[in-house]
Motif scaffolding. Structure first.
Motif, mmCIF file in Angstrom:
data_model
loop_
_atom_site.group_PDB
_atom_site.id
_atom_site.type_symbol
_atom_site.label_atom_id
_atom_site.label_comp_id
_atom_site.label_asym_id
_atom_site.label_seq_id
_atom_site.Cartn_x
_atom_site.Cartn_y
_atom_site.Cartn_z
ATOM 1 N N PRO B 143 14.494 71.832 -9.850
ATOM 2 C CA PRO B 143 15.477 72.116 -10.636
ATOM 3 C C PRO B 143 14.883 72.536 -12.135
ATOM 4 N N ALA B 144 15.053 73.859 -12.414
ATOM 5 C CA ALA B 144 14.531 74.542 -13.540
ATOM 6 C C ALA B 144 15.223 75.837 -13.839
ATOM 7 N N GLY B 146 17.657 77.294 -12.674
ATOM 8 C CA GLY B 146 18.867 77.513 -12.632
ATOM 9 C C GLY B 146 19.431 78.502 -11.860
ATOM 10 N N GLY B 195 9.988 72.248 -15.768
ATOM 11 C CA GLY B 195 11.289 72.515 -15.614
ATOM 12 C C GLY B 195 12.355 71.868 -16.626
ATOM 13 N N VAL B 196 11.960 70.596 -17.033
ATOM 14 C CA VAL B 196 12.956 70.098 -18.234
ATOM 15 C C VAL B 196 12.778 71.055 -19.333
ATOM 16 N N ASP B 198 12.143 74.376 -19.395
ATOM 17 C CA ASP B 198 12.871 75.440 -19.068
ATOM 18 C C ASP B 198 14.472 75.375 -19.049
ATOM 19 N N MET B 199 14.846 74.179 -18.777
ATOM 20 C CA MET B 199 16.408 74.153 -18.602
ATOM 21 C C MET B 199 16.628 73.950 -20.182
ATOM 22 N N HIS B 202 17.097 77.296 -21.867
ATOM 23 C CA HIS B 202 18.192 78.134 -21.136
ATOM 24 C C HIS B 202 19.464 77.679 -22.158
ATOM 25 N N ILE B 228 19.594 65.672 -21.358
ATOM 26 C CA ILE B 228 18.204 65.929 -20.745
ATOM 27 C C ILE B 228 17.174 65.044 -21.266
ATOM 28 N N GLY B 252 20.279 71.184 -15.144
ATOM 29 C CA GLY B 252 19.314 72.501 -14.843
ATOM 30 C C GLY B 252 20.377 73.496 -14.390
ATOM 31 N N THR B 253 21.309 72.983 -13.398
ATOM 32 C CA THR B 253 22.388 74.230 -13.062
ATOM 33 C C THR B 253 23.255 74.536 -14.314
ATOM 34 N N HIS B 256 22.279 77.003 -16.855
ATOM 35 C CA HIS B 256 21.956 78.339 -16.771
ATOM 36 C C HIS B 256 23.155 79.121 -15.921
#
Lengths: 392, 392
Positions: B143-144, B146, B195-196, B198-199, B202, B228, B252-253, B256
Motif C-alpha cells: 500500500p503506497a 494508490g 509507503g506511509v 507516499d500516501m 498524495h 495514518i 493508501g487507496t 490517491h
C-alpha cells in the motif's frame, strides 16, 4: 476492521450550470437510449424552469422523453406501478430523476421493476436481491437523502402504509448524478436544516459501531460531520452562498454513498425510530432525526459510552476532562445546541407532539424491525421505550 | 469550490483471505475473459505463495493465464512493450497485476497499449488522452502508490530515463482491487514507512490548494492524515497487527483515488521535486518525499502561510496561539518529528546525499515541468532552488 466490498460507480458532475450537460450524460452513461422516463416532484422544478432546461438538453440529443411528475414526499408504490406500466408499454430504456430523494427513489423502483417479470415490491419485501435495473441518471435539487450516490431506495406501500428501505450493492446506484449547488439556493430554511439533520444522521448511523480498529473511516466521518456543522449556519444566513451550498451538497452525497461505512457494522436504530414518528405523526424525516438522535445518544452514554465520548471529543470539540459519561453528555448537549441554533427541534414537544403514544411507537417499531434491534448496542422494547421517553 | 467530475468505479474487495476470490472477480468484472495476462514483480509474491494462490483461483474459472514477471521498481517501457506484444499475439482480453505500484502501473500501460494502433508512449507523451484499455484487475501487496484505485500510471522511458506520470479520468482505473492487509505483514519497515510517506504526500499535494470553500474535502483529507499518523507507529511496533495494517492499506487507496482532490486545484510540486532526487540519486520515492515536503512547507510558511497554519492546527494538532508563520513552523517541526519517529530521513544528508547538485536538480525539474510550477503557489527556478537548499 471487518471485511467489506465497496464500489461507487456513480459519475458525479458537480458545479455551476452542470444541468446543461444532462443530455450528453444520458447518452454517454445511460447506454445511449432512444427513449427515457423523466421522474420529478411537485412543481418547484417546473416553476424554476429547471425541468424545461433538462428536457431541452436531453431533447437536443434526439432522445424521446416520457414524464412522470407530481411525485410526493414519502413516495408510494402506486406511482411506481404507474411508471413501470409506462416504461413497459413505451419500451423506455432509461430513467432520469429530477429532484430530491422522493423522485430518485421512485425512479429507482421503476428502473428495477420494469425489467422484472413479477411485482417490484418483491424486492422491497426482501424476497430477492436487487441485482439489475434500467440505467438511472439524476439531476439533484435537494441534498439530504443521499440517494443520488447510494444504492438505496425507500418506498411506502400505500396499503398499510409500510415504509420500506431497500439497499442494493450496485444495481440501484445512479450511473451519473448532476450536482449543481445553485439549484439549492431557493430551498426554504426548514427544508435545508431537515436535510442537514438527515445527512448528519446518515454519517452517525454508520459512526456508531461495535467494530474496533476503523480509524480511517472514523476520521473521515468525524471530518464530514464537522464540515457540515461549519457551513450549515452560513447557508442559513446566506442562502445563495455558493461554497456553503456546495459543501452541504457534496457532504450529503458522501454521507450516504457508503464511504463512511467501510469496514464496520452500522447501527440505524435512530432511523427506524424516526420512521415510526413519521408514520404516526407525519413528521418530516430529517426534522424528526434531530429529536431522535440526542435521545438515542443519551441512552448510549449511560450504557455504552466509549464511542459517544469519542464523538463528543472529535466531533463536538469537547475538551473538558472527566469520566466517560460526563464527556459524552457534554457532547450531546453541544449537538442539541447546534440543532437548536439552526432552528431544529430537539424534543417531541417542539415537534408538536404533546402526548406521544409510546406503547404504539414501540409496538410498531419492533413489529417492523424485530424484537432486538441496533448494531452498536442491541435494544429490546424495554430500551426503545426508554429512548422514546428521553425525547419529551 | 471548483466544478469537478469524479467517478471511482473500482470494486474494492477488502479483508482477510480476499485473494481467494480473484478468479470469480476476474470473471465477473473483467468481462469474462478466456485468457489474461498476469503482471507481477521480483519474487516476493512467488516466495510467499501468493502468486500460486492467485493463479489457482483464476485457473479454477477455466481462464488461461500468461505471465509477465520480474517487473522492477520504477518500471520501464521495455517491459510494457514486451507485455503488449504478448497480449496482441496471444489475444489476451484482460490484465491482472499482483503486487504494488510498479506491477499495477505496468499492467495499466499494457492494457492501454494493447488495443491502441500506435506506440503506447504516445499517451505518456501527452499526444492523446487515455480513453480505453483492456479491463484491469489488481491484487495489492504494497500500500503506497494508490494505483489500485487511481487512473494514474507512472512509467520510465529507458532512453533518457524520463519518468512520466499519466493520469486518466476513467480508463485506467482497475475494475476490481483485492486488498488483503495480511499480505502486507511481511513488508520490511523501510518499505512500510516509505509507503506511509507516499500516501501522506498524495493527500498533502491535494490539500495545498488556492481554492477557497472546500471544507468537506479539507476535513476528509485532515482526517485521513491523522488516521495514518495514528496507526503508522503501531504497524512498526507490531507488523502483524491486522487493524493497523488494514487502516494503512485503506488510507493508501483513499489518498490517491481522487476523493481528496474533489473541487479544487492541486499542487504536486513536491512530487516533481522528489522525482528529480530519485532520478539523480536513486532515492526511494516515498523516502525522498519525507525530505522534500517539510522543505516545501517551510518555503510556503514564509510565502503563503494560511494553509500551512491550517495544516499545523488541524493535522499536526498545534494549539499554540501565535502569528501565522510561527504556528505554521511549529506544525512543520511536528511533521518532521513524526517522520523521524518512524525512521524516515528529513534532510538530504540523512538520505545519503552529501553534496547535492542543486543547479542540476533545478535545471532538470523545470526542463521536465515548465518554467513556473505548482498549484498552491507558483514557483520559478529561484524559488525551487531555495526549497532544495532548505533540505540540507
Amino acid at each position: 476492521m471487518d471485511n467489506f466490498s465497496y464500489c461507487t460507480p456513480t459519475r458525479y458532475i458537480f458545479g455551476k450550470d452542470t444541468e446543461s450537460q444532462t443530455g450528453t450524460l444520458v447518452k454517454e452513461y445511460l447506454d445511449n437510449p432512444s427513449k427515457i422516463l423523466l421522474v420529478y416532484g411537485q412543481g418547484s422544478v417546473i416553476r424554476s424552469g429547471l425541468l424545461n432546461r433538462v428536457k431541452d438538453s436531453i431533447g437536443k440529443q434526439g432522445i424521446d422523453i416520457l414524464e412522470l411528475g407530481g411525485v410526493k414526499p414519502n413516495p408510494t408504490d402506486d406511482r411506481v406501478y404507474e411508471g413501470i406500466d409506462l416504461c413497459r408499454s413505451e419500451q423506455v430504456q432509461a430513467v432520469v430523476a429530477v429532484g430530491g430523494g422522493s423522485a430518485i427513489d421512485t425512479a429507482k423502483a421503476i428502473a428495477l421493476g420494469t425489467i422484472y417479470d413479477g411485482d417490484f415490491w418483491d424486492f422491497y419485501a426482501g424476497k430477492l436481491p436487487a441485482t439489475k435495473a434500467l440505467p438511472i441518471g439524476v439531476v439533484l435539487t435537494i441534498p439530504a437523502a443521499g440517494s443520488e450516490g447510494s444504492g438505496n431506495s425507500v418506498i411506502t406501500k400505500k396499503e398499510g402504509m409500510h415504509k420500506i428501505s431497500l439497499r442494493s450493492d450496485y444495481a440501484l446506484r445512479p450511473k451519473f448524478a448532476v450536482l449543481n449547488p445553485e439549484l439549492t439556493y431557493t430551498l426554504p430554511p426548514e427544508q435545508t436544516v431537515a436535510g442537514v439533520s438527515d445527512m448528519m444522521a446518515h454519517i452517525m448511523e454508520r459512526y456508531f459501531t461495535p467494530t474496533q480498529g476503523v480509524e480511517v473511516t472514523d476520521r473521515i466521518s468525524e471530518g464530514l460531520l464537522r464540515a457540515i456543522m461549519e457551513v450549515a449556519p452560513i447557508v442559513l444566513k446566506e442562502p445563495t452562498n455558493y461554497d456553503a451550498r456546495a459543501n452541504i451538497m457534496w457532504a450529503g452525497t458522501l454521507a450516504h454513498n457508503g464511504i463512511c461505512g467501510c469496514g464496520k457494522i452500522e447501527d440505524w436504530v435512530s432511523h427506524f425510530m424516526e420512521h415510526e414518528l413519521s408514520a404516526l405523526y407525519g413528521v418530516t424525516h430529517g426534522t424528526g432525526l434531530a429529536v431522535v438522535f440526542p435521545a438515542w445518544l443519551t441512552f448510549m452514554a449511560h450504557h455504552k459510552p466509549l464511542r459517544v465520548k469519542q464523538f463528543a471529543m472529535n466531533v463536538m470539540g469537547v475538551t473538558t476532562k472527566g469520566d466517560d459519561l460526563s464527556v459524552a453528555l457534554e457532547g450531546i448537549e453541544k449537538l442539541k445546541m447546534f440543532y437548536k441554533s439552526i432552528g431544529l427541534p430537539v424534543t417531541l414537544k417542539e415537534l408538536g407532539i404533546e402526548n406521544p403514544e409510546f406503547d404504539e411507537l414501540v409496538r410498531k417499531l419492533h413489529e417492523n424491525k424485530g424484537d432486538i434491534i441496533g448494531g452498536y448496542y442491541r435494544l429490546t422494547d424495554k430500551d426503545t421505550i426508554e429512548i422514546y421517553k428521553l425525547m419529551v
